[in-house]
Design a protein around this motif. Structure first.
Motif, PDB file in Angstrom:
ATOM      1  N   SER A  77     -36.966  95.527 -62.384  1.00 13.66           N
ATOM      2  CA  SER A  77     -36.609  94.427 -63.278  1.00 13.66           C
ATOM      3  C   SER A  77     -37.393  93.171 -62.934  1.00 13.66           C
ATOM      4  CB  SER A  77     -35.102  94.152 -63.194  1.00 13.66           C
ATOM      5  OG  SER A  77     -34.763  92.951 -63.846  1.00 13.66           O
ATOM      6  N   LEU A  78     -37.418  92.806 -61.663  1.00 14.29           N
ATOM      7  CA  LEU A  78     -38.158  91.615 -61.244  1.00 14.29           C
ATOM      8  C   LEU A  78     -39.654  91.805 -61.469  1.00 14.29           C
ATOM      9  CD1 LEU A  78     -38.364  88.834 -59.976  1.00 14.29           C
ATOM     10  CD2 LEU A  78     -38.172  89.901 -57.709  1.00 14.29           C
ATOM     11  N   ILE A  94     -34.143  88.174 -53.192  1.00 15.36           N
ATOM     12  CA  ILE A  94     -33.744  89.303 -52.366  1.00 15.36           C
ATOM     13  C   ILE A  94     -33.260  88.867 -50.985  1.00 15.36           C
ATOM     14  CG2 ILE A  94     -36.084  89.713 -51.526  1.00 15.36           C
ATOM     15  CD1 ILE A  94     -33.327  92.332 -52.299  1.00 15.36           C
ATOM     16  N   ASP A  95     -33.742  87.740 -50.476  1.00 13.58           N
ATOM     17  CA  ASP A  95     -33.263  87.309 -49.157  1.00 13.58           C
ATOM     18  C   ASP A  95     -31.773  86.978 -49.199  1.00 13.58           C
ATOM     19  OD1 ASP A  95     -33.063  83.962 -48.743  1.00 13.58           O
ATOM     20  OD2 ASP A  95     -34.111  84.674 -50.521  1.00 13.58           O
ATOM     21  N   LEU A 150     -38.981  83.909 -42.413  1.00  8.22           N
ATOM     22  CA  LEU A 150     -39.704  84.693 -43.409  1.00  8.22           C
ATOM     23  C   LEU A 150     -39.706  83.984 -44.757  1.00  8.22           C
ATOM     24  CD1 LEU A 150     -38.396  88.299 -42.598  1.00  8.22           C
ATOM     25  CD2 LEU A 150     -40.634  87.338 -42.023  1.00  8.22           C
ATOM     26  N   LEU A 151     -38.605  83.344 -45.091  1.00  5.81           N
ATOM     27  CA  LEU A 151     -38.505  82.607 -46.348  1.00  5.81           C
ATOM     28  C   LEU A 151     -39.502  81.451 -46.374  1.00  5.81           C
ATOM     29  CD1 LEU A 151     -36.926  82.523 -49.012  1.00  5.81           C
ATOM     30  CD2 LEU A 151     -35.280  80.998 -47.899  1.00  5.81           C
ATOM     31  N   TRP A 181     -42.196  89.123 -51.259  1.00  7.92           N
ATOM     32  CA  TRP A 181     -41.063  89.415 -52.149  1.00  7.92           C
ATOM     33  C   TRP A 181     -40.118  88.223 -52.232  1.00  7.92           C
ATOM     34  CZ3 TRP A 181     -37.417  94.244 -51.167  1.00  7.92           C
ATOM     35  CH2 TRP A 181     -36.687  94.506 -52.330  1.00  7.92           C
ATOM     36  N   PHE A 182     -39.888  87.568 -51.111  1.00  5.28           N
ATOM     37  CA  PHE A 182     -38.955  86.442 -51.056  1.00  5.28           C
ATOM     38  C   PHE A 182     -39.384  85.276 -51.947  1.00  5.28           C
ATOM     39  CE2 PHE A 182     -37.129  87.374 -46.521  1.00  5.28           C
ATOM     40  CZ  PHE A 182     -36.600  88.558 -47.013  1.00  5.28           C
ATOM     41  N   LYS A 183     -40.646  85.218 -52.294  1.00  2.00           N
ATOM     42  CA  LYS A 183     -41.153  84.099 -53.088  1.00  2.00           C
ATOM     43  C   LYS A 183     -40.660  84.120 -54.535  1.00  2.00           C
ATOM     44  CE  LYS A 183     -45.512  84.892 -52.343  1.00  2.00           C
ATOM     45  NZ  LYS A 183     -46.992  84.744 -52.359  1.00  2.00           N
ATOM     46  N   TYR A 184     -40.148  85.252 -54.978  1.00  4.26           N
ATOM     47  CA  TYR A 184     -39.784  85.397 -56.388  1.00  4.26           C
ATOM     48  C   TYR A 184     -38.277  85.286 -56.597  1.00  4.26           C
ATOM     49  CZ  TYR A 184     -44.584  86.927 -57.059  1.00  4.26           C
ATOM     50  OH  TYR A 184     -45.952  86.982 -57.093  1.00  4.26           O
ATOM     51  N   ASN A 185     -37.910  84.359 -57.461  1.00  2.00           N
ATOM     52  CA  ASN A 185     -36.514  84.164 -57.834  1.00  2.00           C
ATOM     53  C   ASN A 185     -36.310  84.708 -59.242  1.00  2.00           C
ATOM     54  OD1 ASN A 185     -34.018  83.180 -58.758  1.00  2.00           O
ATOM     55  ND2 ASN A 185     -34.186  81.287 -57.578  1.00  2.00           N
TER      56      ASN A 185
END
Length: 311
Positions: free
Chosen positions: A143-144, A168-169, A194-195, A222-226
């Motif tokens: 989905s993301l 995801i975080d 990591l964030l 991955w954490f960069k995407y909201n």
């Protein structure tokens, strides 16, 4: 907020009732190897809409299966959509199945690789003369990926099925709360770094499977995407679908996605779990459906997607 109603798709069923599905194995080059997929069309030459189906997290193949489970959820979805005059392309993820040649070392893999793969498939479909409308369907992690890829101008509509509604975080933090206190105490500073895009050395042994050094670059990317920010960027028809008995992604996730894009339609399908099968909230019986390929997917899912695509 618009309401979205399930209707019986007799007209669409009749439209394609005599068509013969045709499967064609297709490939694209990524620069690091080939990706393989299945293009499912019919011989009527009438269908002009094609859906790109993006699988969820883990080693998922084009049919929605992985080495530990076989449910054929995505294959069933493609087969059922073909009966409504909707062609589809589903593919093995990078490094999985027939796309094994495109595998990257874990330390080299980034979330953007999956996004770029989806964009490449969109470009492939856009170059085919027999389609004039592209719909992206992303399941779970897909989905993301699909949200970002659908920001391309040549995507007409986007559908999220069981998509996370937060970064995801945050999901990882919530999941770790059910573990002993020391787990969240040790994990929180790691997640925080990591964030911020910083790698962490000297990971405690009991957390190595989650935060091992080789997977940290992927987590950072991955954490960069909201999901809320990404779905808000979509200025096109959006459908959010969530099952009421999904024990991996919650109804709250769907609510967050809906709130982020006020023009989006949201549908909750009763008694549908994460892999589109009918199930209760009992964890054991719910997870049993993940290895029941003979169990059909919920017909309401196909009806909802068919109406959204054709309207």
């Amino acid at each position: 907020m618009k309401s979205f109603f399930i209707v019986t798709l007799l007209v669409f069923t009749t439209f394609n009732s005599f068509a013969t599905p045709i499967e064609k194995i297709v490939n694209i080059e990524t620069g690091t190897g080939k990706l393989e997929g299945t293009l499912l069309t019919d011989d009527s030459k009438v269908s002009k809409t094609v859906a790109l189906i993006i699988a969820g997290s883990g080693p998922s193949n084009r049919d929605g299966n992985n080495p530990t489970m076989t449910n054929n959820s995505l294959k069933m979805l493609a087969d059922e959509l073909s009966k409504l005059g909707i062609s589809s392309l589903r593919y093995d993820k990078r490094g999985i199945g027939k796309s094994k040649s495109s595998e990257l070392k874990e330390s080299e893999l980034r979330f953007e690789n999956y996004i770029n793969d989806a964009i490449s498939w969109i470009e492939y479909l856009n170059n085919l003369s027999n389609f004039n409308k592209i719909v992206v369907i992303g399941h779970s992690e897909g989905s993301l990926i699909g949200m970002v890829a659908s920001q391309q101008k040549n995507v007409d509509k986007f559908i999220s099925i069981a998509g996370a509604g937060q970064p995801i975080d945050q999901t990882i933090r919530e999941q770790l709360k059910s573990q002993p206190p020391i787990v969240i105490e040790q994990s929180t500073p790691i997640l925080d770094k990591l964030l911020q895009g910083e790698r962490v050395q000297n990971i405690p042994a009991f957390l190595n499977s989650l935060f091992r050094p080789s997977v940290q670059p992927y987590l950072i990317s991955w954490f960069k995407y909201n999901p809320q920010k990404e779905i808000a960027k979509l200025n096109k028809p959006v459908l959010i679908v969530q099952g009421s008995t999904d024990i991996q992604v919650s109804l709250m996730d769907a609510d967050k996605l809906e709130a982020a894009n006020i023009k989006a339609d949201k549908v909750v399908i009763q008694k549908m779990n994460h892999i589109f099968k009918e199930a209760t909230l009992d964890r054991q019986s719910n997870f049993q459906t993940y290895n029941q390929p003979e169990l059909p997917i919920k017909p309401e899912l196909v009806e909802v997607i068919g109406e959204f695509v054709h309207n």
